[in-house]
Design a protein around this motif. Structure first.
Motif, PDB file in Angstrom:
ATOM      1  N   LEU A   1     -21.023  22.455 -14.563  1.00 30.80           N
ATOM      2  CA  LEU A   1     -19.572  22.221 -14.664  1.00 30.80           C
ATOM      3  C   LEU A   1     -19.288  20.843 -15.240  1.00 30.80           C
ATOM      4  N   SER A   2     -20.068  19.857 -14.831  1.00 33.64           N
ATOM      5  CA  SER A   2     -19.857  18.480 -15.290  1.00 33.64           C
ATOM      6  C   SER A   2     -20.206  18.321 -16.761  1.00 33.64           C
ATOM      7  N   ARG A   3     -21.313  18.926 -17.185  1.00 32.94           N
ATOM      8  CA  ARG A   3     -21.784  18.715 -18.570  1.00 32.94           C
ATOM      9  C   ARG A   3     -21.092  19.630 -19.563  1.00 32.94           C
ATOM     10  N   GLU A   4     -21.013  20.913 -19.237  1.00 33.19           N
ATOM     11  CA  GLU A   4     -20.646  21.917 -20.236  1.00 33.19           C
ATOM     12  C   GLU A   4     -19.155  22.258 -20.246  1.00 33.19           C
ATOM     13  N   PHE A   5     -18.419  21.811 -19.252  1.00 29.64           N
ATOM     14  CA  PHE A   5     -16.991  22.133 -19.198  1.00 29.64           C
ATOM     15  C   PHE A   5     -16.162  20.851 -19.244  1.00 29.64           C
ATOM     16  N   SER A   6     -16.664  19.868 -19.983  1.00 28.68           N
ATOM     17  CA  SER A   6     -15.952  18.610 -20.200  1.00 28.68           C
ATOM     18  C   SER A   6     -15.340  18.603 -21.601  1.00 28.68           C
ATOM     19  N   PRO A   7     -14.412  17.702 -21.879  1.00 29.32           N
ATOM     20  CA  PRO A   7     -13.814  17.634 -23.217  1.00 29.32           C
ATOM     21  C   PRO A   7     -14.852  17.253 -24.268  1.00 29.32           C
ATOM     22  N   ASP A   8     -14.580  17.637 -25.516  1.00 23.89           N
ATOM     23  CA  ASP A   8     -15.427  17.266 -26.657  1.00 23.89           C
ATOM     24  C   ASP A   8     -15.086  15.836 -27.060  1.00 23.89           C
ATOM     25  N   PRO A   9     -15.996  14.863 -26.879  1.00 23.14           N
ATOM     26  CA  PRO A   9     -15.662  13.454 -27.159  1.00 23.14           C
ATOM     27  C   PRO A   9     -15.217  13.216 -28.599  1.00 23.14           C
ATOM     28  N   ALA A  10     -15.896  13.872 -29.558  1.00 25.11           N
ATOM     29  CA  ALA A  10     -15.551  13.650 -30.966  1.00 25.11           C
ATOM     30  C   ALA A  10     -14.145  14.153 -31.264  1.00 25.11           C
ATOM     31  N   ALA A  11     -13.804  15.338 -30.732  1.00 22.60           N
ATOM     32  CA  ALA A  11     -12.468  15.896 -30.978  1.00 22.60           C
ATOM     33  C   ALA A  11     -11.392  15.030 -30.321  1.00 22.60           C
ATOM     34  N   VAL A  12     -11.661  14.546 -29.103  1.00 27.33           N
ATOM     35  CA  VAL A  12     -10.697  13.686 -28.414  1.00 27.33           C
ATOM     36  C   VAL A  12     -10.493  12.389 -29.197  1.00 27.33           C
TER      37      VAL A  12
ATOM     38  N   GLU B   1      -7.908  17.223 -21.612  1.00 19.93           N
ATOM     39  CA  GLU B   1      -8.063  17.903 -20.328  1.00 19.93           C
ATOM     40  C   GLU B   1      -9.380  18.668 -20.301  1.00 19.93           C
ATOM     41  N   PRO B   2     -10.203  18.452 -19.277  1.00 13.82           N
ATOM     42  CA  PRO B   2     -11.476  19.182 -19.183  1.00 13.82           C
ATOM     43  C   PRO B   2     -11.241  20.689 -19.093  1.00 13.82           C
ATOM     44  N   PRO B   3     -11.978  21.498 -19.847  1.00 13.36           N
ATOM     45  CA  PRO B   3     -11.828  22.961 -19.744  1.00 13.36           C
ATOM     46  C   PRO B   3     -12.023  23.492 -18.331  1.00 13.36           C
ATOM     47  N   ARG B   4     -12.790  22.775 -17.503  1.00 14.95           N
ATOM     48  CA  ARG B   4     -13.004  23.267 -16.136  1.00 14.95           C
ATOM     49  C   ARG B   4     -11.696  23.277 -15.340  1.00 14.95           C
ATOM     50  N   GLN B   5     -10.707  22.466 -15.725  1.00 17.72           N
ATOM     51  CA  GLN B   5      -9.430  22.532 -15.007  1.00 17.72           C
ATOM     52  C   GLN B   5      -8.771  23.883 -15.224  1.00 17.72           C
ATOM     53  N   GLU B   6      -8.794  24.377 -16.467  1.00 24.51           N
ATOM     54  CA  GLU B   6      -8.233  25.701 -16.727  1.00 24.51           C
ATOM     55  C   GLU B   6      -9.065  26.783 -16.043  1.00 24.51           C
TER      56      GLU B   6
ATOM     57  N   LEU C   1     -21.037  13.582 -10.436  1.00 24.75           N
ATOM     58  CA  LEU C   1     -20.148  14.732 -10.241  1.00 24.75           C
ATOM     59  C   LEU C   1     -18.714  14.309  -9.927  1.00 24.75           C
ATOM     60  N   ARG C   2     -18.429  13.010  -9.977  1.00 22.21           N
ATOM     61  CA  ARG C   2     -17.084  12.529  -9.626  1.00 22.21           C
ATOM     62  C   ARG C   2     -16.004  13.127 -10.494  1.00 22.21           C
ATOM     63  N   SER C   3     -16.319  13.359 -11.771  1.00 22.90           N
ATOM     64  CA  SER C   3     -15.290  13.899 -12.670  1.00 22.90           C
ATOM     65  C   SER C   3     -14.886  15.312 -12.247  1.00 22.90           C
ATOM     66  N   VAL C   4     -15.848  16.116 -11.801  1.00 21.72           N
ATOM     67  CA  VAL C   4     -15.525  17.472 -11.333  1.00 21.72           C
ATOM     68  C   VAL C   4     -14.673  17.389 -10.066  1.00 21.72           C
TER      69      VAL C   4
END
Length: 435
Positions: free
Chosen positions: A63-74, A98-103, A135-138
């Motif tokens: 969840l932390s690695r794969e469902f985070s925002p794309d840094p380059a796109a941001v 917004e991290p995709p994991r929120q949706e 895991l703080r971001s999750v």
């Protein structure tokens, strides 16, 4: 050899189950998943509820690695917004940041049992954070969403009484965190006419209290906890009710830690009680000081901020030295009832002075007392300190028997809250005189 094969088979099964779980998470976030979101989310809720502890860690890491925002796109959209800070660029930036994991969590929340599942997920995360700070971001995403979903506007205030369902009464006994409830007779006394218990409920968790508060209706502000929780005491008549004393507040959902519930609960209950008993004019607490003994034990030599007046500094240093002498440098002896009762009057006043200083000057800082911080930030005023107020083992160990009354003046709570945010503790003249 057989054990190794069994272990390998379990790992293969666990890995396959985890891959399948993550695949369903991605399906739920896809366009096709949105059309079938409730069905997919329902399956996820069931699987998350039965997820073994050893699979929680890799799941949270994914969840932390794969469902985070794309840094380059941001970065690209952030640069566009910096160059042209218009509404369109701001909307694009907000969506991409917004991290995709929120949706993902929002869609899980739509399924039956989804809210409870996410509350349990955050509890598991909170337990892992000390060992896995990555895991703080999750956890922060879950806190953000739960703070919105458990907004007090969505919560239901209900009174708990002896006629409440047995399952609810059992939860009150189990979750009481301040003054242990000693069985059904004890609970029955706490629910008799001169006592009240109120709890917040959420529509998605209708049978599970989120937080509850216990109140005593009294003729005067209480100075000790034992009479309030004495299961053999006789109920008082309504004509004596002049004070509503909040003497215990307990959280029932560890996954909601950090979500503001208690402050709204006390204010709502005060308003409810005043409607029922218009003669009530004083709303106060009888609260512990859980940080006091630990703070004194850390103070080998009394340190007083330079902002404190010299005369006050001298009194505090003298009080500290006197108490140290009385306990022979071992503060823990003050948690012994006989030694505490034998303290001479000047040593008792020294203990009150140090406690008052701690609450007034330390509450806004890192050494501040958590209970004091809760009530003062909620708009209460530090009203009175009470010696020998809690002679239970816990009360003696944490605060050498001291308890404090916080006063909730409903006309002043906003002003007191604003003062606390600015770093000032609202306190009575009686407390000021102690220092």
């Amino acid at each position: 050899m057989l054990d190794e094969l069994k272990s390998a088979a379990r790992r293969f099964t666990d890995d396959r189950a985890l891959r399948s779980l993550l695949l369903d998470c991605r399906r739920l976030l896809s366009e096709r998943g949105e059309a079938n979101s409730v069905a997919i989310a329902k399956g996820l809720v069931e699987r998350l509820g039965s997820l073994p502890a050893e699979q929680q860690q890799p799941f949270f890491e994914h969840l932390s690695r794969e469902f985070s925002p794309d840094p380059a796109a941001v970065l690209q959209v952030a640069q566009a917004y910096a160059e042209q800070p218009n509404a369109d660029n701001l909307i694009r930036l907000t969506r991409l940041a917004e991290p995709p994991r929120q949706e993902l969590m929002r869609r899980i929340n739509r399924a039956p049992g989804g809210t409870a599942s996410l509350v349990r997920m955050r509890h598991a995360l909170l337990q892992r954070l000390p060992r896995q700070p990555e895991l703080r971001s999750v956890e922060a995403d879950l806190l953000h969403l739960l703070s919105s979903w458990f907004n007090p506007g969505f919560l239901q205030l209900r009174r708990v009484d002896w006629d409440s369902p047995a399952q609810l009464l059992e939860q009150i006994i189990r979750h009481e965190a301040v003054h242990e409830i000693d069985g059904w007779d004890d609970l029955r006394r706490r629910l008799q006419p001169d006592r009240r218990c109120f709890a917040f409920f959420h529509p998605q968790l209708p049978s599970e209290p989120l937080i509850f508060v216990e109140v005593a209706l009294l003729p005067q502000m209480p100075a000790a906890i034992a009479p309030l929780i004495d299961k053999r005491s006789q109920p008082l008549g309504p004509s004596t009710y002049k004070v509503a004393a909040f003497y215990s507040i307990s959280n029932c959902q560890p996954g909601l830690r950090g979500v503001s519930l208690g402050n709204f609960l006390i204010k709502r209950v005060a308003e409810e009680l005043q409607r029922e008993w218009p003669q009530l004019r004083c709303f106060c607490t009888l609260s512990p000081i859980p940080s006091l003994a630990a703070w004194l034990a850390r103070e080998a030599e009394m340190t007083v901020p330079d902002t404190v007046k010299p005369a006050v500094r001298g009194r505090l240093i003298g009080a500290h030295a006197l108490l140290q002498q009385q306990c022979g440098g071992d503060w823990s002896v003050l948690s012994q009832p006989a030694r505490l009762a034998a303290l001479p009057e000047d040593a008792q006043q020294a203990l009150l002075r140090l406690a008052a200083f701690h609450l007034v000057h330390n509450t806004c800082g890192p050494q501040g007392d958590p209970v004091a911080r809760f009530h003062l930030d909620n708009g209460a005023r530090l009203e009175r300190l009470n010696l020998h107020a809690d002679l239970s083992r816990k009360g003696l160990k944490q605060s050498f028997g001291l308890m404090v009354n916080y006063l909730y003046d409903l006309d002043e709570v906003e002003a007191h809250h604003e003062a606390f945010v600015a770093g000032e503790v609202a306190h009575s003249r009686a407390v000021a005189k102690l220092i």
